[in-house]
Design a protein around this motif. Structure first.
Motif, PDB file in Angstrom:
ATOM      1  N   PRO A  10      23.710  48.527 -48.752  1.00  0.00           N
ATOM      2  CA  PRO A  10      22.424  47.771 -49.697  1.00  0.00           C
ATOM      3  C   PRO A  10      23.234  46.000 -49.975  1.00  0.00           C
ATOM      4  N   TRP A  11      23.257  45.454 -48.596  1.00  0.00           N
ATOM      5  CA  TRP A  11      23.148  43.843 -48.548  1.00  0.00           C
ATOM      6  C   TRP A  11      21.808  43.123 -48.584  1.00  0.00           C
ATOM      7  N   ILE A  12      22.020  42.266 -48.673  1.00  0.00           N
ATOM      8  CA  ILE A  12      21.165  41.500 -48.393  1.00  0.00           C
ATOM      9  C   ILE A  12      21.595  40.357 -47.523  1.00  0.00           C
ATOM     10  N   SER A  13      22.747  40.022 -47.679  1.00  0.00           N
ATOM     11  CA  SER A  13      24.253  39.447 -47.247  1.00  0.00           C
ATOM     12  C   SER A  13      25.092  39.495 -47.642  1.00  0.00           C
ATOM     13  N   TYR A  14      26.151  40.550 -46.548  1.00  0.00           N
ATOM     14  CA  TYR A  14      26.963  40.930 -47.024  1.00  0.00           C
ATOM     15  C   TYR A  14      28.134  40.241 -47.981  1.00  0.00           C
ATOM     16  N   GLY A  15      28.968  40.706 -48.773  1.00  0.00           N
ATOM     17  CA  GLY A  15      29.753  40.089 -49.488  1.00  0.00           C
ATOM     18  C   GLY A  15      29.200  39.278 -50.125  1.00  0.00           C
ATOM     19  N   VAL A  16      27.752  38.667 -50.276  1.00  0.00           N
ATOM     20  CA  VAL A  16      27.377  37.527 -51.105  1.00  0.00           C
ATOM     21  C   VAL A  16      26.771  38.320 -52.284  1.00  0.00           C
ATOM     22  N   ILE A  17      25.339  38.675 -51.973  1.00  0.00           N
ATOM     23  CA  ILE A  17      24.121  39.490 -52.625  1.00  0.00           C
ATOM     24  C   ILE A  17      24.040  40.929 -52.172  1.00  0.00           C
ATOM     25  N   ARG A  18      23.939  41.513 -53.177  1.00  0.00           N
ATOM     26  CA  ARG A  18      22.861  43.422 -52.722  1.00  0.00           C
ATOM     27  C   ARG A  18      21.592  43.311 -52.914  1.00  0.00           C
ATOM     28  N   THR A  19      21.124  44.061 -52.116  1.00  0.00           N
ATOM     29  CA  THR A  19      18.949  44.720 -52.586  1.00  0.00           C
ATOM     30  C   THR A  19      18.978  44.786 -53.911  1.00  0.00           C
ATOM     31  N   ALA A  20      19.655  45.483 -54.976  1.00  0.00           N
ATOM     32  CA  ALA A  20      19.462  45.404 -56.068  1.00  0.00           C
ATOM     33  C   ALA A  20      19.363  44.313 -56.749  1.00  0.00           C
ATOM     34  N   ASP A  21      19.621  43.234 -56.021  1.00  0.00           N
ATOM     35  CA  ASP A  21      19.598  42.282 -57.600  1.00  0.00           C
ATOM     36  C   ASP A  21      19.519  40.892 -56.740  1.00  0.00           C
ATOM     37  N   ALA A  22      18.059  41.536 -55.689  1.00  0.00           N
ATOM     38  CA  ALA A  22      17.244  40.151 -54.729  1.00  0.00           C
ATOM     39  C   ALA A  22      15.747  40.795 -55.258  1.00  0.00           C
ATOM     40  N   VAL A  23      16.031  41.931 -55.745  1.00  0.00           N
ATOM     41  CA  VAL A  23      13.894  42.647 -56.019  1.00  0.00           C
ATOM     42  C   VAL A  23      13.690  41.472 -56.466  1.00  0.00           C
ATOM     43  N   THR A  24      12.304  40.839 -56.378  1.00  0.00           N
ATOM     44  CA  THR A  24      11.550  39.804 -57.356  1.00  0.00           C
ATOM     45  C   THR A  24      11.245  40.542 -58.381  1.00  0.00           C
ATOM     46  N   PRO A  25      11.486  40.340 -59.849  1.00  0.00           N
ATOM     47  CA  PRO A  25      10.750  40.617 -60.916  1.00  0.00           C
ATOM     48  C   PRO A  25       9.122  40.756 -61.483  1.00  0.00           C
ATOM     49  N   MET A  26       8.457  40.035 -60.309  1.00  0.00           N
ATOM     50  CA  MET A  26       7.777  39.357 -60.496  1.00  0.00           C
ATOM     51  C   MET A  26       7.023  40.776 -60.973  1.00  0.00           C
ATOM     52  N   PRO A  27       5.971  39.930 -61.667  1.00  0.00           N
ATOM     53  CA  PRO A  27       4.854  40.930 -62.262  1.00  0.00           C
ATOM     54  C   PRO A  27       3.299  41.248 -61.696  1.00  0.00           C
ATOM     55  N   GLY A  28       2.854  42.040 -61.089  1.00  0.00           N
ATOM     56  CA  GLY A  28       1.127  42.040 -60.902  1.00  0.00           C
ATOM     57  C   GLY A  28       1.655  42.081 -58.984  1.00  0.00           C
ATOM     58  N   LEU A  29       2.276  42.622 -58.202  1.00  0.00           N
ATOM     59  CA  LEU A  29       2.996  42.390 -56.911  1.00  0.00           C
ATOM     60  C   LEU A  29       2.086  43.674 -56.648  1.00  0.00           C
ATOM     61  N   ALA A  30       2.131  45.049 -57.686  1.00  0.00           N
ATOM     62  CA  ALA A  30       1.273  46.110 -56.776  1.00  0.00           C
ATOM     63  C   ALA A  30      -0.480  45.800 -56.578  1.00  0.00           C
ATOM     64  N   VAL A  31      -0.202  45.085 -57.235  1.00  0.00           N
ATOM     65  CA  VAL A  31      -1.785  44.223 -57.459  1.00  0.00           C
ATOM     66  C   VAL A  31      -2.181  43.580 -55.524  1.00  0.00           C
ATOM     67  N   THR A  32      -1.845  42.511 -55.786  1.00  0.00           N
ATOM     68  CA  THR A  32      -1.411  42.383 -54.178  1.00  0.00           C
ATOM     69  C   THR A  32      -0.827  43.305 -53.228  1.00  0.00           C
ATOM     70  N   PHE A  33      -0.443  44.362 -52.808  1.00  0.00           N
ATOM     71  CA  PHE A  33       0.031  44.941 -52.203  1.00  0.00           C
ATOM     72  C   PHE A  33      -0.771  45.945 -52.089  1.00  0.00           C
ATOM     73  N   VAL A  34      -1.471  46.036 -53.432  1.00  0.00           N
ATOM     74  CA  VAL A  34      -2.765  47.312 -53.109  1.00  0.00           C
ATOM     75  C   VAL A  34      -3.738  45.970 -52.491  1.00  0.00           C
ATOM     76  N   LEU A  35      -4.435  44.820 -52.145  1.00  0.00           N
ATOM     77  CA  LEU A  35      -5.253  44.197 -52.056  1.00  0.00           C
ATOM     78  C   LEU A  35      -5.338  44.044 -50.463  1.00  0.00           C
ATOM     79  N   PHE A  36      -3.612  43.994 -49.940  1.00  0.00           N
ATOM     80  CA  PHE A  36      -3.606  43.765 -49.002  1.00  0.00           C
ATOM     81  C   PHE A  36      -4.003  45.403 -47.628  1.00  0.00           C
ATOM     82  N   SER A  37      -3.278  46.027 -48.296  1.00  0.00           N
ATOM     83  CA  SER A  37      -3.272  47.287 -47.757  1.00  0.00           C
ATOM     84  C   SER A  37      -4.268  47.767 -47.684  1.00  0.00           C
ATOM     85  N   ILE A  38      -5.500  47.417 -48.220  1.00  0.00           N
ATOM     86  CA  ILE A  38      -7.688  47.563 -48.222  1.00  0.00           C
ATOM     87  C   ILE A  38      -7.782  46.634 -47.023  1.00  0.00           C
TER      88      ILE A  38
END
Length: 168
Positions: A106-134
């Motif tokens: 569960p680490w991004i960098s062992y002992g420094v930052i966990r994956t759950a703490d590194a998630v970008t809380p930016m809104p609108g990422l779903a739109v970008t994901f769908v557009l790139f998928s298309i």
């Protein structure tokens, strides 16, 4: 472990260049720091190694054919195996990527930052994901169509044989 080939002190020699160095096993870490799911890491590693070994075997087969026959293009079974093995390089790379990414969870960098703490809380990422998928689905369909059209327009075996017989 059944059918294991034991090489005493080899891991510590490879890791620390010292055959007597201590290599800590997974059981010496808290279970909350273990990769999850563990089976995905193991299976991906085995797929990666298996694909790599299959490609090595094909290379050795080709070397043997070249040594005995001076050509590989006359061996029907080798060419069939080569075509069947063509996706193995990509499969090995993807499996290695899976080992790397899932294995560090569960680490991004062992002992420094966990994956759950590194998630970008930016809104609108779903739109970008769908557009790139298309976009990528469109590109995949386009490439598939172009390859299909190229194959359909290529000459048949009989046409090639006729041209070869005519000396062209």
């Amino acid at each position: 472990m059944r059918y294991a080939i034991e090489l005493p002190d080899m891991l510590s020699l490879m890791t620390y260049h010292d055959p007597h160095a201590l290599v800590r096993g997974l059981d010496s870490f808290p279970q909350s720091d273990w990769p999850s799911p563990m089976i995905a890491v193991r299976l991906a590693f085995q797929v990666m190694v298996g694909a790599g070994m299959a490609m090595v075997a094909l290379a050795l087969w080709a070397g043997g054919l070249l040594r005995r026959q001076r050509t590989i293009s006359d061996s029907y079974w080798f060419l069939q195996a080569l075509v069947s093995a063509s996706p193995l390089g990509v499969i090995a790379v993807e499996a290695g990527w899976t080992v790397t990414v899932v294995g560090r969870q569960p680490w991004i960098s062992y002992g420094v930052i966990r994956t759950a703490d590194a998630v970008t809380p930016m809104p609108g990422l779903a739109v970008t994901f769908v557009l790139f998928s298309i976009l990528y689905i469109f590109l995949a369909v386009t490439v598939g169509y172009l390859l299909w059209r190229q194959v359909m327009q290529s000459p048949s075996f009989e046409e090639v044989a006729a041209l070869a017989a005519a000396g062209r």
